[in-house]
Design a protein around this motif. Structure first.
Motif, PDB file in Angstrom:
ATOM      1  N   GLU A 192       0.831  -1.207   0.000  1.00 26.03           N
ATOM      2  CA  GLU A 192       0.000   0.000   0.000  1.00 26.03           C
ATOM      3  C   GLU A 192       0.864   1.255   0.000  1.00 26.03           C
ATOM      4  O   GLU A 192       0.574   2.229  -0.703  1.00 26.03           O
TER       5      GLU A 192
ATOM      6  N   THR B 163      -1.175  -1.538  -4.622  1.00 26.66           N
ATOM      7  CA  THR B 163      -2.342  -2.303  -4.206  1.00 26.66           C
ATOM      8  C   THR B 163      -3.172  -2.733  -5.408  1.00 26.66           C
ATOM      9  O   THR B 163      -3.459  -1.942  -6.312  1.00 26.66           O
ATOM     10  N   VAL B 164      -3.569  -3.994  -5.403  1.00 32.06           N
ATOM     11  CA  VAL B 164      -4.420  -4.553  -6.452  1.00 32.06           C
ATOM     12  C   VAL B 164      -5.867  -4.452  -5.992  1.00 32.06           C
ATOM     13  O   VAL B 164      -6.228  -4.972  -4.928  1.00 32.06           O
ATOM     14  N   THR B 165      -6.699  -3.775  -6.769  1.00 30.70           N
ATOM     15  CA  THR B 165      -8.098  -3.586  -6.392  1.00 30.70           C
ATOM     16  C   THR B 165      -8.962  -4.713  -6.925  1.00 30.70           C
ATOM     17  O   THR B 165      -8.570  -5.459  -7.829  1.00 30.70           O
ATOM     18  N   ALA B 166     -10.156  -4.829  -6.399  1.00 27.88           N
ATOM     19  CA  ALA B 166     -11.063  -5.909  -6.777  1.00 27.88           C
ATOM     20  C   ALA B 166     -11.509  -5.808  -8.224  1.00 27.88           C
ATOM     21  O   ALA B 166     -11.898  -6.809  -8.834  1.00 27.88           O
ATOM     22  N   ASP B 167     -11.461  -4.597  -8.790  1.00 28.37           N
ATOM     23  CA  ASP B 167     -11.882  -4.447 -10.187  1.00 28.37           C
ATOM     24  C   ASP B 167     -10.701  -4.374 -11.138  1.00 28.37           C
ATOM     25  O   ASP B 167     -10.802  -3.868 -12.243  1.00 28.37           O
TER      26      ASP B 167
ATOM     27  N   ALA C  92      -6.053  -4.515 -11.355  1.00 29.03           N
ATOM     28  CA  ALA C  92      -4.896  -3.745 -10.898  1.00 29.03           C
ATOM     29  C   ALA C  92      -4.853  -2.383 -11.532  1.00 29.03           C
ATOM     30  O   ALA C  92      -4.313  -1.438 -10.983  1.00 29.03           O
TER      31      ALA C  92
ATOM     32  N   GLY D 191      -7.620  -0.777 -12.435  1.00 31.91           N
ATOM     33  CA  GLY D 191      -8.908  -0.129 -12.271  1.00 31.91           C
ATOM     34  C   GLY D 191      -9.946  -0.589 -13.263  1.00 31.91           C
ATOM     35  O   GLY D 191     -11.086  -0.136 -13.230  1.00 31.91           O
TER      36      GLY D 191
ATOM     37  N   ASP E 198     -12.583  -3.324 -15.145  1.00 28.30           N
ATOM     38  CA  ASP E 198     -13.465  -4.387 -14.691  1.00 28.30           C
ATOM     39  C   ASP E 198     -12.881  -5.739 -15.034  1.00 28.30           C
ATOM     40  O   ASP E 198     -12.086  -5.881 -15.954  1.00 28.30           O
TER      41      ASP E 198
ATOM     42  N   SER F 240     -16.260 -10.046 -11.200  1.00 22.62           N
ATOM     43  CA  SER F 240     -15.309  -9.394 -10.311  1.00 22.62           C
ATOM     44  C   SER F 240     -13.916  -9.965 -10.535  1.00 22.62           C
ATOM     45  O   SER F 240     -13.746 -11.169 -10.711  1.00 22.62           O
TER      46      SER F 240
ATOM     47  N   GLU G  87     -11.577  -9.837  -8.245  1.00 23.96           N
ATOM     48  CA  GLU G  87     -11.124 -10.428  -6.989  1.00 23.96           C
ATOM     49  C   GLU G  87     -11.481 -11.905  -6.938  1.00 23.96           C
ATOM     50  O   GLU G  87     -12.566 -12.330  -7.325  1.00 23.96           O
TER      51      GLU G  87
ATOM     52  N   PHE H 170      -6.034 -12.283 -10.308  1.00 28.54           N
ATOM     53  CA  PHE H 170      -5.982 -11.389  -9.148  1.00 28.54           C
ATOM     54  C   PHE H 170      -4.914 -11.863  -8.157  1.00 28.54           C
ATOM     55  O   PHE H 170      -4.102 -11.072  -7.665  1.00 28.54           O
TER      56      PHE H 170
END
Length: 506
Positions: A61, A66-70, A72, A74, A76, A82, A84, A89
């Motif tokens: 972080e 940080t890898v987001t749920a949607d 890395a 951003g 979809d 998802s 994630e 992911f």
């Protein structure tokens, strides 16, 4: 890199301040600095000083990885699902944590953080900012570069360690890794990568090389594997080249992160297993898909520093700026023309024109084998000095060795009252000039034109030339006999060379 290697061409490097800025911008060092500033009372490390697993998400972080749920980036997930929880992911999270762990290890290796190793997994140690962190902001450019060089050494050491795809198979019953089963010789691997970087350095600094352009990875691998006297490489040698390319592909990916190289990796389609669908269509004529690499300016600095530590003579333009004129004229004897000019300009910078000219002319005197080339470089150096050097040049008008070049310098600058040279001085200067050009090992056609121009302007050149009291007279006339394209003139030159040798008793 062996100390027996010949002197390399000089490299042109920018000021230390510019190199230091490049060092601070190197991705891996920049990430290490951010983690060093983050380190504090809550930071926990393992028995080897590495971040404990629970700390890696925080480090990720801090680095903005940080890898987001949607996704890395951003975006979809595919098909509206998802991101994630998918395999992609998990791989992205693992890659981010590896980057954070690598940056932390570099921070430790370079003294940007200090660690108190943990006793075991249940008793972690602590960490905090190290002394070297302050040097990156409050220290000199040389301090920054020293830290970066430590980082380069650490990454180099990592690069020669083999990639362990299946670590479990190498762990013995006692829990120790069986290094012998790896068939890995760390000294040999280190020498191989040193040699590759040395070849890349030489290609970069040599005239006629790619300069700032990239070098194809196959050519670089072949330079280390294919014997110099081999014509068409055998299948076995080609396989060795291919293996070397794959090793270098992994190593250059690591070295790029520390700012040493710019690297275009090998196309993944080339690494597809037989029978697999290629990742993407490939162009068989596009050599770049086999990997392209170039040393950055910072990389040139770093490789040169390792060479100097190994005892290799790797000069840089500006090395002779504070030396005497004799060292300058001797030092640039083997430099390419552009580098010799740059080195001379650096030497002249800040020096009084008259004093500098006197020093150069004094250093150019002599009857030794290297003296003609010194006088040639003296003449070229004086060409960079302004007309304010005229008093020093006029002082040597009557000098047997320097009077000719002094007259040339004055006439080229439109000076008044330049005395005409004697015939003996004209011919002495001609012999001296050709001797210097022969030592310089310059362009053959240009030398032939010089020889034919001199003999064309002076009737009876060879009859007068063999009488010239110059230590190189016989050698010059013999060379003229070899190089003159007119057969009659060439024959006259050879006869004159024989007379010159008879006259000198040699």
């Amino acid at each position: 890199m062996s100390a027996e290697q010949p002197t390399l061409p000089p490299v042109r490097l920018p000021a230390d301040a510019e190199l230091a800025r490049d060092a601070l911008a190197a991705p891996l060092l920049a990430r290490a600095v951010r983690l060093a500033r983050w380190a504090g009372p809550e930071t926990r490390v393992g028995a080897g000083g590495e971040l404990v697993d629970e700390q890696l998400p925080d480090a990720v972080e801090v680095l903005g990885l940080t890898v987001t749920a949607d996704g890395a980036d951003g975006s979809d997930g595919s098909d509206g699902e998802s991101f994630e929880g998918t395999e992609a992911f998990e791989e992205a999270v693992e890659e981010a944590e590896i980057l954070a762990a690598d940056a932390w290890r570099l921070a430790v290796d370079t003294g940007l953080v200090t660690v108190e190793d943990g006793a075991d997994d249940e008793t972690p140690g602590g960490a905090g900012p190290g002394d070297n962190l302050a040097l990156l902001t409050a220290g000199s450019p040389q301090d920054v570069l020293a830290i970066w060089l430590d980082g380069f050494d650490a990454v180099f050491a990592d690069a020669v360690v083999p990639v362990l795809d299946d670590l479990e198979t190498l762990v013995g019953e006692d829990g120790e890794i069986d290094l012998e089963s790896l068939d890995w010789d760390p000294e040999m691997e280190g020498e191989f990568l040193e040699g590759v970087l040395g070849n890349l350095y030489l290609l970069t600094v040599s005239e006629g090389g790619p300069g700032d352009g990239p070098v194809p990875l196959p050519a670089l691998a072949a330079s280390m594997v294919v014997p110099d006297d081999m014509g068409e490489p055998t299948d076995d040698v080609l396989e060795q080249v291919s293996d070397a390319m794959m090793r270098l592909d992994e190593q250059f990916r690591l070295l790029e992160a520390i700012g040493l190289v710019e690297y275009q990796p090998v196309d993944e389609a080339l690494m597809a297993e037989e029978g697999d669908e290629p990742v993407a269509p490939v162009d068989d004529e596009d050599v770049s898909r086999y990997g392209m690499v170039r040393l950055t300016t910072l990389g040139l600095y770093g490789v040169r520093a390792r060479m100097l530590d190994a005892g290799v003579d790797a000069p840089a333009v500006g090395d002779l700026a504070d030396k005497g004129a004799d060292v300058l004229l001797g030092g640039i004897a083997d430099y390419p023309e552009a580098a010799a000019r740059a080195e001379t300009a650096a030497w002249l910078s800040g020096r009084d024109a008259v004093t500098a000219a006197r020093e150069l002319l004094h250093a150019a005197r002599g009857a030794d084998a290297g003296s003609p080339l010194r006088r040639l470089h003296c003449q070229q150096a004086l060409a960079l000095v302004g007309t304010e050097a005229e008093p020093a040049v006029r002082e040597v008008l009557d000098d047997a060795e320097l009077g000719g070049l002094a007259r040339v310098w004055l006439v080229e600058r439109g000076a008044a009252d330049v005395p005409a040279p004697s015939e003996s001085m004209v011919f002495w200067l001609a012999i001296d000039t050709i001797a210097a050009q022969l030592d310089a090992d310059g362009d053959l056609e240009e030398l032939q034109e010089l020889i034919e121009g001199l003999t064309g302007r002076h009737s009876g050149f060879f009859e007068a030339a063999w009488r010239v009291d110059h230590p190189a007279t016989a050698e010059v006339l013999e060379a003229m006999g070899r190089l003159h394209r007119d057969r009659t003139a060439a024959k006259e030159a050879r006869k004159s060379a024989f007379k010159a040798r008879s006259r000198s008793g040699s």
